[in-house]
Design a protein around this motif. Structure first.
Motif, PDB file in Angstrom:
ATOM      1  N   ASP A  27       0.795  -1.224   0.000  1.00  0.00           N
ATOM      2  CA  ASP A  27       0.000   0.000   0.000  1.00  0.00           C
ATOM      3  C   ASP A  27       0.828   1.275   0.000  1.00  0.00           C
ATOM      4  OD1 ASP A  27      -2.127  -1.786   0.247  1.00  0.00           O
ATOM      5  OD2 ASP A  27      -2.171  -1.619   2.438  1.00  0.00           O
ATOM      6  N   GLY A  28       2.128   1.162   0.282  1.00  0.00           N
ATOM      7  CA  GLY A  28       2.969   2.350   0.345  1.00  0.00           C
ATOM      8  C   GLY A  28       2.845   3.120   1.639  1.00  0.00           C
ATOM      9  N   ARG A  29       2.117   2.583   2.599  1.00  0.00           N
ATOM     10  CA  ARG A  29       1.950   3.237   3.893  1.00  0.00           C
ATOM     11  C   ARG A  29       1.611   2.171   4.933  1.00  0.00           C
ATOM     12  NH1 ARG A  29      -2.560   3.994   0.840  1.00  0.00           N
ATOM     13  NH2 ARG A  29      -4.553   3.391   1.765  1.00  0.00           N
ATOM     14  N   THR A  30       1.735   2.551   6.193  1.00  0.00           N
ATOM     15  CA  THR A  30       1.408   1.625   7.265  1.00  0.00           C
ATOM     16  C   THR A  30       1.073   2.409   8.520  1.00  0.00           C
ATOM     17  OG1 THR A  30       2.135  -0.440   8.308  1.00  0.00           O
ATOM     18  CG2 THR A  30       3.757   1.344   8.187  1.00  0.00           C
ATOM     19  N   GLU A  31       0.706   1.718   9.590  1.00  0.00           N
ATOM     20  CA  GLU A  31       0.318   2.371  10.831  1.00  0.00           C
ATOM     21  C   GLU A  31       1.514   3.095  11.443  1.00  0.00           C
ATOM     22  OE1 GLU A  31      -0.194  -0.720   9.994  1.00  0.00           O
ATOM     23  OE2 GLU A  31      -2.185  -1.444  10.578  1.00  0.00           O
ATOM     24  N   THR A  32       1.319   4.348  11.805  1.00  0.00           N
ATOM     25  CA  THR A  32       2.424   5.197  12.256  1.00  0.00           C
ATOM     26  C   THR A  32       2.981   4.766  13.602  1.00  0.00           C
ATOM     27  OG1 THR A  32       1.492   7.080  11.059  1.00  0.00           O
ATOM     28  CG2 THR A  32       3.117   7.565  12.762  1.00  0.00           C
ATOM     29  N   ARG A  33       2.128   4.586  14.596  1.00  0.00           N
ATOM     30  CA  ARG A  33       2.619   4.292  15.943  1.00  0.00           C
ATOM     31  C   ARG A  33       3.324   2.942  16.030  1.00  0.00           C
ATOM     32  NH1 ARG A  33      -0.750   4.635  21.696  1.00  0.00           N
ATOM     33  NH2 ARG A  33       1.099   4.482  23.027  1.00  0.00           N
ATOM     34  N   PRO A  34       2.746   1.856  15.504  1.00  0.00           N
ATOM     35  CA  PRO A  34       3.476   0.577  15.526  1.00  0.00           C
ATOM     36  C   PRO A  34       4.807   0.643  14.783  1.00  0.00           C
ATOM     37  CG  PRO A  34       1.159   0.206  15.044  1.00  0.00           C
ATOM     38  CD  PRO A  34       1.381   1.690  14.962  1.00  0.00           C
ATOM     39  N   PHE A  35       4.842   1.383  13.673  1.00  0.00           N
ATOM     40  CA  PHE A  35       6.082   1.506  12.923  1.00  0.00           C
ATOM     41  C   PHE A  35       7.148   2.198  13.773  1.00  0.00           C
ATOM     42  CE2 PHE A  35       8.933   3.738   9.958  1.00  0.00           C
ATOM     43  CZ  PHE A  35       9.381   2.658   9.201  1.00  0.00           C
ATOM     44  N   ALA A  36       6.760   3.256  14.464  1.00  0.00           N
ATOM     45  CA  ALA A  36       7.709   3.976  15.311  1.00  0.00           C
ATOM     46  C   ALA A  36       8.245   3.074  16.419  1.00  0.00           C
ATOM     47  CB  ALA A  36       7.050   5.218  15.902  1.00  0.00           C
ATOM     48  N   ALA A  37       7.353   2.327  17.075  1.00  0.00           N
ATOM     49  CA  ALA A  37       7.766   1.441  18.162  1.00  0.00           C
ATOM     50  C   ALA A  37       8.698   0.348  17.652  1.00  0.00           C
ATOM     51  CB  ALA A  37       6.543   0.827  18.845  1.00  0.00           C
TER      52      ALA A  37
END
Length: 222
Positions: A27-37
């Protein structure tokens, strides 16, 4: 936390990273908070327990939900690909154990990235550019992606990511994919250090799913 709880968190870290990579590639994107963690977990070399690696149990909530659902029987067409990424992470972790010089280069690179980020933030005059609790700075993503290319991507078997060519050929998305894979390997290393092995995924599916559900509920109460 007990060793069993820590192992489930490490396993959740792998599943979470696999899903993040999958969504970025597709999709070229993903969930921001899980990615940061997940990305920040790579820097947590000397954490006292698994929860600290992810900034708390909530940091791998996405992974815990995947464990709860997938190991208890819920299935989707994308699950085969998700499982492929997890297995590839375990295989690459095994290859890394046979190459101590690469592991040492990773440790040195991670510490260098920490230093660079601390200097970067110290010199930044724009507070909005810095990370908050739910995001990760693009510079850290780039540093870890480059370190992944220099170290883990030189090992076999390489992790082959499937997705939309337009996304995978985008340098920014490609860097995020590599950083996500790096996070998955970090969790695979933790899983192995805690005594995890592939047979447990087969023989202890129900127990892992139940523990994931319990940890999710405890995170929601915090």
């Amino acid at each position: 936390m007990s060793n069993a709880q820590d192992k489930v968190l490490a396993l959740a870290g792998m599943f979470q990273a696999a899903r993040l990579v999958q969504k970025l590639a597709r999709d070229g994107r993903t969930e921001t908070r899980p990615f940061a963690a997940s990305v920040r977990s790579v820097l947590m070399i000397d954490a006292e327990n698994a929860a600290e690696v992810y900034g708390g149990v909530g940091g791998v909530a996405l992974g815990l939900k995947l464990l709860r659902d997938k190991l208890s029987g819920s299935a989707e067409p994308s699950d085969l690909e998700l499982a492929k990424y997890v297995i590839s992470m375990l295989q690459l972790e095994a290859a890394l154990r046979r190459r101590p010089e690469v592991a040492e280069a990773i440790r040195a690179g991670v510490r260098a990235a920490e230093t660079q980020m601390s200097l970067f933030h110290g010199e930044s005059e724009d507070e909005e550019e810095e990370d908050d609790a739910d995001t990760v700075h693009p510079r850290l993503v780039d540093l870890l992606a480059e370190l992944y290319t220099q170290t883990l991507s030189t090992l076999n078997p390489r992790i082959m990511v499937s997705g939309e060519h337009g996304h995978l050929s985008n340098p920014e998305i490609a860097a995020r994919v590599r950083a996500g894979l790096f996070a998955g390997i970090r969790s695979a290393v933790l899983w192995r250090q805690l005594g995890g092995n592939r047979w447990q995924l087969v023989l202890q599916r129900r127990a892992i799913a139940q523990e994931a559900e319990r940890l999710l509920k405890s995170a929601e109460r915090q």
